[in-house]
Structures are given as structure tokens and as C-alpha cells.
Design a protein around this motif. Structure first.
Motif, PDB file in Angstrom:
ATOM      1  N   TRP A  62      40.009  14.127  18.445  1.00  0.00           N
ATOM      2  CA  TRP A  62      38.820  14.863  17.970  1.00  0.00           C
ATOM      3  C   TRP A  62      39.248  16.128  17.236  1.00  0.00           C
ATOM      4  O   TRP A  62      38.760  16.428  16.146  1.00  0.00           O
ATOM      5  CB  TRP A  62      37.919  15.214  19.171  1.00  0.00           C
ATOM      6  CG  TRP A  62      36.831  16.173  18.793  1.00  0.00           C
ATOM      7  CD1 TRP A  62      35.682  15.902  18.107  1.00  0.00           C
ATOM      8  CD2 TRP A  62      36.796  17.576  19.052  1.00  0.00           C
ATOM      9  NE1 TRP A  62      34.951  17.045  17.931  1.00  0.00           N
ATOM     10  CE2 TRP A  62      35.613  18.087  18.496  1.00  0.00           C
ATOM     11  CE3 TRP A  62      37.668  18.464  19.705  1.00  0.00           C
ATOM     12  CZ2 TRP A  62      35.269  19.439  18.574  1.00  0.00           C
ATOM     13  CZ3 TRP A  62      37.327  19.812  19.781  1.00  0.00           C
ATOM     14  CH2 TRP A  62      36.137  20.284  19.226  1.00  0.00           C
ATOM     15  N   PHE A  83      48.493  19.034  31.221  1.00  0.00           N
ATOM     16  CA  PHE A  83      47.609  18.441  32.230  1.00  0.00           C
ATOM     17  C   PHE A  83      48.060  17.033  32.669  1.00  0.00           C
ATOM     18  O   PHE A  83      48.220  16.812  33.869  1.00  0.00           O
ATOM     19  CB  PHE A  83      46.155  18.456  31.728  1.00  0.00           C
ATOM     20  CG  PHE A  83      45.690  19.836  31.372  1.00  0.00           C
ATOM     21  CD1 PHE A  83      45.370  20.748  32.361  1.00  0.00           C
ATOM     22  CD2 PHE A  83      45.593  20.252  30.059  1.00  0.00           C
ATOM     23  CE1 PHE A  83      44.965  22.030  32.053  1.00  0.00           C
ATOM     24  CE2 PHE A  83      45.193  21.537  29.730  1.00  0.00           C
ATOM     25  CZ  PHE A  83      44.871  22.428  30.733  1.00  0.00           C
ATOM     26  N   PRO A  84      48.275  16.105  31.726  1.00  0.00           N
ATOM     27  CA  PRO A  84      48.775  14.800  32.187  1.00  0.00           C
ATOM     28  C   PRO A  84      50.141  14.923  32.871  1.00  0.00           C
ATOM     29  O   PRO A  84      50.411  14.221  33.853  1.00  0.00           O
ATOM     30  CB  PRO A  84      48.901  13.975  30.898  1.00  0.00           C
ATOM     31  CG  PRO A  84      48.047  14.651  29.907  1.00  0.00           C
ATOM     32  CD  PRO A  84      48.042  16.094  30.262  1.00  0.00           C
ATOM     33  N   ALA A 114      49.643  16.281  36.333  1.00  0.00           N
ATOM     34  CA  ALA A 114      49.032  15.230  37.162  1.00  0.00           C
ATOM     35  C   ALA A 114      50.090  14.213  37.576  1.00  0.00           C
ATOM     36  O   ALA A 114      50.093  13.723  38.709  1.00  0.00           O
ATOM     37  CB  ALA A 114      47.910  14.543  36.377  1.00  0.00           C
ATOM     38  N   ILE A 124      41.715  11.953  28.503  1.00  0.00           N
ATOM     39  CA  ILE A 124      41.123  13.204  27.989  1.00  0.00           C
ATOM     40  C   ILE A 124      42.065  13.796  26.939  1.00  0.00           C
ATOM     41  O   ILE A 124      41.628  14.265  25.890  1.00  0.00           O
ATOM     42  CB  ILE A 124      40.842  14.203  29.136  1.00  0.00           C
ATOM     43  CG1 ILE A 124      39.849  13.606  30.127  1.00  0.00           C
ATOM     44  CG2 ILE A 124      40.302  15.527  28.579  1.00  0.00           C
ATOM     45  CD1 ILE A 124      39.550  14.470  31.335  1.00  0.00           C
ATOM     46  N   PHE A 125      43.365  13.728  27.223  1.00  0.00           N
ATOM     47  CA  PHE A 125      44.373  14.199  26.261  1.00  0.00           C
ATOM     48  C   PHE A 125      44.178  13.496  24.912  1.00  0.00           C
ATOM     49  O   PHE A 125      44.097  14.145  23.865  1.00  0.00           O
ATOM     50  CB  PHE A 125      45.779  13.924  26.828  1.00  0.00           C
ATOM     51  CG  PHE A 125      46.907  14.062  25.831  1.00  0.00           C
ATOM     52  CD1 PHE A 125      47.539  15.277  25.652  1.00  0.00           C
ATOM     53  CD2 PHE A 125      47.330  12.973  25.072  1.00  0.00           C
ATOM     54  CE1 PHE A 125      48.579  15.411  24.733  1.00  0.00           C
ATOM     55  CE2 PHE A 125      48.360  13.108  24.148  1.00  0.00           C
ATOM     56  CZ  PHE A 125      48.984  14.324  23.986  1.00  0.00           C
ATOM     57  N   LEU A 181      47.869  21.071  25.720  1.00  0.00           N
ATOM     58  CA  LEU A 181      47.303  19.784  26.137  1.00  0.00           C
ATOM     59  C   LEU A 181      48.232  18.909  26.997  1.00  0.00           C
ATOM     60  O   LEU A 181      47.784  18.347  28.003  1.00  0.00           O
ATOM     61  CB  LEU A 181      46.851  19.025  24.890  1.00  0.00           C
ATOM     62  CG  LEU A 181      45.603  18.170  24.982  1.00  0.00           C
ATOM     63  CD1 LEU A 181      44.476  18.869  25.699  1.00  0.00           C
ATOM     64  CD2 LEU A 181      45.167  17.730  23.601  1.00  0.00           C
ATOM     65  N   VAL A 198      43.167   9.617  34.246  1.00  0.00           N
ATOM     66  CA  VAL A 198      42.002  10.145  33.505  1.00  0.00           C
ATOM     67  C   VAL A 198      42.449  11.257  32.568  1.00  0.00           C
ATOM     68  O   VAL A 198      41.987  11.352  31.419  1.00  0.00           O
ATOM     69  CB  VAL A 198      40.948  10.695  34.502  1.00  0.00           C
ATOM     70  CG1 VAL A 198      39.751  11.268  33.761  1.00  0.00           C
ATOM     71  CG2 VAL A 198      40.507   9.621  35.468  1.00  0.00           C
ATOM     72  N   SER A 199      43.366  12.112  33.051  1.00  0.00           N
ATOM     73  CA  SER A 199      43.793  13.247  32.226  1.00  0.00           C
ATOM     74  C   SER A 199      44.475  12.763  30.939  1.00  0.00           C
ATOM     75  O   SER A 199      44.392  13.435  29.908  1.00  0.00           O
ATOM     76  CB  SER A 199      44.721  14.174  33.014  1.00  0.00           C
ATOM     77  OG  SER A 199      45.808  13.467  33.520  1.00  0.00           O
ATOM     78  N   VAL A 257      40.671  14.423  23.218  1.00  0.00           N
ATOM     79  CA  VAL A 257      40.634  15.806  22.708  1.00  0.00           C
ATOM     80  C   VAL A 257      41.561  15.959  21.505  1.00  0.00           C
ATOM     81  O   VAL A 257      41.186  16.555  20.496  1.00  0.00           O
ATOM     82  CB  VAL A 257      41.009  16.815  23.833  1.00  0.00           C
ATOM     83  CG1 VAL A 257      41.181  18.221  23.277  1.00  0.00           C
ATOM     84  CG2 VAL A 257      39.939  16.817  24.910  1.00  0.00           C
TER      85      VAL A 257
END
Lengths: 207, 412
Positions: free
Chosen positions: B28, B225-226, B229, B21-22, B222, B17-18, B25
Motif C-alpha cells: 500500500w 514486527f514479523p 514475532a 500486515i507487513f 516494518l 498475521v504480522s 502495509v
């Protein structure tokens, strides 16, 4: 009551203690990054909003960390005590620690910068820290991954640097703009996220 | 073996999931920052009121500018400092104010009020211009005449006294003045700059640097996080013992995982760069300019890949060292500190993780700093290898000790 106290003590000692240490370390480091003396209201707000509210991430996000371990979660669910009470107690503990940290900083500012209004600083910082922490709290609860919780809160804070106005009443750093009209919105959103996270978590546990 | 592990790790990333999101984000953020402004591709006209700014090495001008800056800082009572790499606002008291005013008087040979309301009278005059860049250039271009007998060395000595009063990390440290001073460009300089942009950068290179500037801000935090994880998934899934018992070496396990993280995170960055280059490429061709098809890509590889490698490697190392999520905070502090301590948004690469170039063009200046830039990115590429090697050694040690890094049984 004794049962709750025992559980809380166990949680604090074995799960939450490193996070409390980290929050304490973060507070001790503040002197190296921030100046507290002779500040006006806006500058004092900058100290609180650019630094102190980050403790909200450290304190609220790891509340569901023990249950990341599926075995612990299953074991806790098998007990007669409802899980929501356990989560609520942990959240209240985090909120009390948060209030103490903010009070400490506000007292320091009140002593060294008499021009700053302690009441406004306290309420503004508490609402923002609670709201910032609640975002990660909610994300962590839904995905059952504390890393995603931290990701949510840290990225929201980062996005507010420069894009704060786009978030409307939920934008951070409002005290620095001398706008304290959105505090209740953030407090309400924070409480909503806490409740929603616990409710969703109970539902997830039921599946 | 290595390729099989790498393929498996890539598939695992696609289930994370991370990671999604990476991607969301990053896309965007970068699409909201690159607004597609194409006006910089137009040749400067002789009658323009402002052509941007450039840096020159002029010690007299530097002293006059610094003295003006100091006078205004004393007037407002605030000094921006970066003692530990973080921004720290220093508010001076009355005694300090008097000491600083005395320094201004000694440097200028005039009373402080005469300096403030005489030399800096223009600063307090309202402007009618709506061009923000022009307004900033005008206000930051204030000067205070220094005494004729004042040498640059004596001036630096005075600035050291200022630093003693306001604390370390202020803009008055002599080493921070080495960059020179920013002055408005003339028409001829603007044309020279335009030619450098169209010939050396071949248009898209100039915009590629701006893309990398924005992307590097996000990529400072950024990828943590992945990556974290990925490091901690063994612990989370309780499969450490199963993996420890496998034939693959610790180096192969950690490096394949690391490579998968870097490749999977670099891919969306590269694709975004290729997609976002298209309007610039198209517009340049419409104007009859020769545009570089790989303008964005080559900068993304040189600029952003070492950053992704370094941040991911640091997450691997800290994740293995603490066997927990605390590395996230260390890296968040690193990224935040690096960003907040940026003295300038254009250049000054030094050993900074986030290489800033928040402008289109300034090709001549970039060419001057190219050596420094390549040294910086090379340093992070080497650092990332050291981090990931250390992570592999820690992993091997934990593996050898049956899951305990220090070979000690801890009370659960």
C-alpha cells in the motif's frame, strides 16, 4: 474491593511495571530531543503531538499482555470475577498514568513557555494519546498478540507523518494545525476501541 | 538439516498475521508513493525556466548562503537542531538573539536590519510562480554579502559561536557545510544530467533509486514486527524446551530462522519492484530509449536487502537479549531518529540506516557518492551478521542453561 486491589497490585508488579519504567524512561529522554522554552502554541503542540502522545502506545497496548499466556487466561476465566472488570481496571490505570504524564509535560510547558495554552494542550494530547493507544489495544486484543498491537499503533503514527489529512477527523497532529474541532471524535473513537476490544475479547474467551 | 529448518520457518512465516500486515502495509505504502510520473524521461528544452538544482563547492557562495539562512533563523527566532539525532526546535531568547545578530553584523559588516531588509529584500517579495520546487530553490537561494576581509576559516569560527548559542546539531556546524551549496542547473548541466540518466542509469535505474528511497523509509521499522514475532514464538507457544532438546545446533536454529525471515520479507519487496518497474520500462521503450531490464532489481538488492537484514538481525538480537518485546521500542527509536535527523533527502549516506535519494536522476551526483553508499550498505550487511551471530550465542547460552539466560532462577 480488596480482591480487585490485590489483583491490580499483582498486575502492576509482575506485568505492567516494565512498561511503566519504559514510559518513565521515555519521558526522561525528552529533554534531549525537545526544547520546552519560549515556545508558542504551535511549537508546544509539536512537542506534545510528535513526542508525548507516543506514551499512549507504551501504556495502553500491553494491557492484555498477561493473557497472551493461554494458561493464565484459562485460569483467570475460571474465577468468578468477570474478565471485563479486570480489563477495565487495567485500562483505567493506564489512562490515569497517561493523564499524569501529560499533566507533567503541560505543567513544564506552562512554566517555560507562557504563550502556550495549557488547557488546549492537555485535552488535545490526552485525546490523541488515548486514541493512538486504543488502536494498538484493539489490535492486540483481537489477535491476542501484543506485537500486532504495537504494529497497529506505530504504523498509524508513522502513516500520519505526511498523510494525516487523509484520516480526516481521526488524523493526528491537529493541534499543530490549530484545529481542535476533532478532539471529541478521537476521544469517542478511543473509547469505542476500548469497549469493542473488551467485548470481542470476552467473545473470544467464550469460544 | 539447515534446509529442512529453513523450509519449516518459511512455512511458519506464511502462518504469521504480522507477516501479512507487513506485506499489505508495504505494498500500500509503496504504490501510494510511486505516482508513475514520467515527465523526467523527457529531454530538457532550451526555453525552460527551471531545470532543477545541483551542488557546487564554492566557499564564497556557501558563506553568503549560510549568513542568509542565519539571518532568517534569527528573524523567525527558531533553529532546527539534531542533538541526539532527533529533531529539536530551539527557540532563542532576547539575549541570545542579540548575540546572534552581532555575529551577523560582524560577518557582513552591516547593521542587522540593513541585512534583513536590504540583502534579503527579495525573500519578502511575494512570488507568482506555482512551481513549488522553483519557489523553494529561490527562497533557499537567498544570499547576504560577507565582508571582503572575512576568510572561510574566520567564518567557520563565527559559526562555531552560533553552535555554542543554539546547541549541538544545528545546520551551522562547519562539518555540515562540507557538502557544498545547492544552485539552479543551467540548460547544459540539465542536458548532461539527462544523458547520464539515459546512458549510465539506462532510465529505470534512476527511478529504481526513488523506489528504494520510499521503500527504505518503511523498511526501517516494518521488518521488526514479523522478526520479533518469529523470535518470541517459542516463548509464546511454550515449546522452547522441545526445541532446546533437538539435535540441531543453536547456530542452525537461529540462522535458519533469520534467513527465512529475510527471504520471506525480501520477496514481496522484490516482486513489488519488478511490477512497479513495468510502466517506466514501457514508457522508455516508447520514447526510443534503451532501458535497463534490471534497473529496479539491482538497486533493490544493493539498497534494501542490507536494510532488511540489519533490521531483522537487530530484532533477533534484542529479542534474545531481553526475551521480550522491548526491542521494538529500541528499533522504533532508531528508525524514527534516523529519519528525523536526515539533513538532506538526497545523499549524505554516512552511516545512516535509511539511505535517502528522494529524487529522480541526479546520476552524476550519485556516481560521486557511490563509494560512500556501498560502504554504508556493506557496513549494515556486516553488522547484521554480527547481530545474528550474537543472537545465536545468546540462544545457545539460554539453551544450555535450561531456558535461563543468566543461569539464575527468578521469582515468577
Amino acid at each position: 474491593m480488596e480482591k480487585y486491589a490485590k489483583l491490580e497490585k499483582y498486575y502492576l508488579k509482575h506485568h505492567y511495571f516494565p512498561h511503566l519504567l519504559l514510559a518513565a524512561f521515555f519521558c526522561l529522554l525528552s529533554g534531549g530531543f525537545m526544547s520546552f522554552r519560549n515556545l508558542n502554541q504551535t511549537q508546544a503542540a509539536q512537542v506534545m503531538e510528535m513526542y508525548v502522545i507516543l506514551t499512549g502506545i507504551i501504556l495502553f497496548v500491553p494491557v492484555f499482555m498477561p493473557e497472551q499466556d493461554a494458561d493464565i487466561w484459562s485460569l483467570e476465566r475460571s474465577k468468578c470475577m468477570p474478565m471485563w472488570k479486570l480489563y477495565l481496571k487495567r485500562t483505567i490505570t493506564a489512562a490515569i498514568v497517561q493523564a499524569l504524564i501529560i499533566s507533567g509535560f503541560v505543567l513544564l510547558l506552562a512554566k517555560q513557555s507562557p504563550a502556550a495554552d495549557p488547557g488546549v494542550l492537555w485535552s488535545g494530547s490526552f485525546c490523541e494519546a488515548l486514541f493512538l493507544g486504543s488502536i494498538g489495544y484493539f489490535c492486540g486484543a483481537v489477535f491476542n498478540q501484543v506485537i500486532i498491537g504495537y504494529m497497529g499503533s506505530i504504523l498509524f503514527f508513522a502513516a500520519n507523518i505526511g498523510l494525516s489529512e487523509r484520516f480526516g477527523v481521526f488524523g493526528l497532529f491537529q493541534m499543530m494545525r490549530q484545529n481542535d474541532s476533532c478532539l471529541l471524535w478521537k476521544l469517542a473513537a478511543g473509547v469505542f476501541f476500548f469497549i469493542a476490544a473488551i467485548v470481542l475479547r470476552e467473545r473470544l474467551a467464550g469460544k | 538439516m539447515f534446509l529442512t529448518l529453513f523450509g519449516k520457518e518459511c512455512k511458519m512465516m506464511l502462518k504469521s498475521v504480522s507477516y501479512y500486515i507487513f506485506v499489505i502495509v508495504f505494498v500500500w505504502f509503496i504504490s501510494s508513493q510511486m505516482d508513475g510520473s514520467l515527465s523526467e524521461m523527457e529531454r530538457p528544452k532550451p526555453d525552460q525556466s527551471f531545470y532543477g538544482t545541483t551542488y557546487v563547492q564554492d566557499k564564497q557562495l556557501l558563506m553568503e548562503r549560510k549568513l542568509a539562512e542565519l539571518t532568517l533563523d534569527i528573524y523567525y527566532g527558531n533553529f532546527s537542531t539534531y542533538p541526539l539525532g532527533f529533531f529539536r526546535n530551539v527557540k532563542i531568547n532576547d539575549a541570545e538573539k542579540q548575540q546572534l545578530q552581532k555575529i551577523v553584523e560582524e560577518c557582513s559588516g552591516k547593521r542587522f536590519d540593513d541585512v534583513l531588509y536590504g540583502d534579503l529584500a527579495d525573500y519578502f517579495t511575494p512570488t507568482e510562480s506555482e512551481d513549488m520546487e522553483e519557489v523553494v530553490a529561490r527562497t533557499s537561494g537567498c544570499q547576504v554579502k560577507v565582508k571582503e576581509s572575512l576568510t572561510y576559516e574566520a567564518f567557520c569560527e563565527k559559526m562555531n559561536q552560533v553552535c555554542d548559542i543554539v546547541g549541538a546539531g544545528s545546520a551551522y556546524e562547519p562539518k555540515k557545510m562540507e557538502r557544498g551549496v545547492s544552485v539552479p542547473m543551467s540548460y547544459e548541466q540539465a542536458v548532461e544530467e539527462y544523458q547520464a540518466m539515459t546512458e549510465k542509469d539506462r532510465v529505470t535505474g534512476a527511478f529504481g533509486r526513488l523506489f528504494c528511497d520510499y521503500a527504505s523509509v518503511m523498511l526501517a521499522i516494518l521488518p521488526v514486527f514479523p522478526a520479533m514475532a518469529c523470535v518470541l514464538k517459542e516463548k509464546r507457544n511454550k515449546c522452547s524446551e522441545v526445541i532446546y532438546a533437538r539435535q540441531a545446533s543453536s547456530i542452525a536454529v537461529v540462522f535458519s530462522r533469520y534467513l527465512a525471515c529475510v527471504v520471506m520479507m525480501f520477496l514481496p519487496v522484490l516482486i513489488s519492484a519488478i511490477v512497479m518497474q513495468q510502466p517506466y520500462l514501457f514508457h522508455a521503450r516508447t520514447l526510443g530509449l534503451s532501458a535497463d531490464l534490471f534497473g529496479f532489481v539491482k538497486y533493490v538488492i544493493l539498497w534494501l536487502l542490507p536494510e532488511i537484514m540489519a533490521v531483522t538481525a537487530a530484532a533477533f538480537f534484542l529479542g534474545q537479549l531481553t526475551n521480550g518485546i522491548f526491542g521494538i521500542f529500541i528499533q522504533a527509536v532508531w528508525a524514527y531518529g534516523d529519519l528525523m535527523s536526515a539533513a538532506t533527502l538526497v545523499g549524505s549516506f554516512g552511516m545512516r540506516l535509511v539511505a535517502r535519494w528522494n529524487t529522480v536522476g541526479q546520476t552524476v551526483y550519485f556516481e560521486q557518492l557511490k563509494g560512500q553508499f556501498l560502504m554504508n550498505r556493506g557496513f549494515y550487511a556486516v553488522l547484521s551478521l554480527l547481530f545474528v551471530l550474537s543472537a545465536a550465542l545468546l540462544y545457545g547460552k539460554r539453551r544450555g542453561n535450561g531456558g535461563l539466560l543468566y543461569g539464575k532462577v527468578r521469582k515468577a
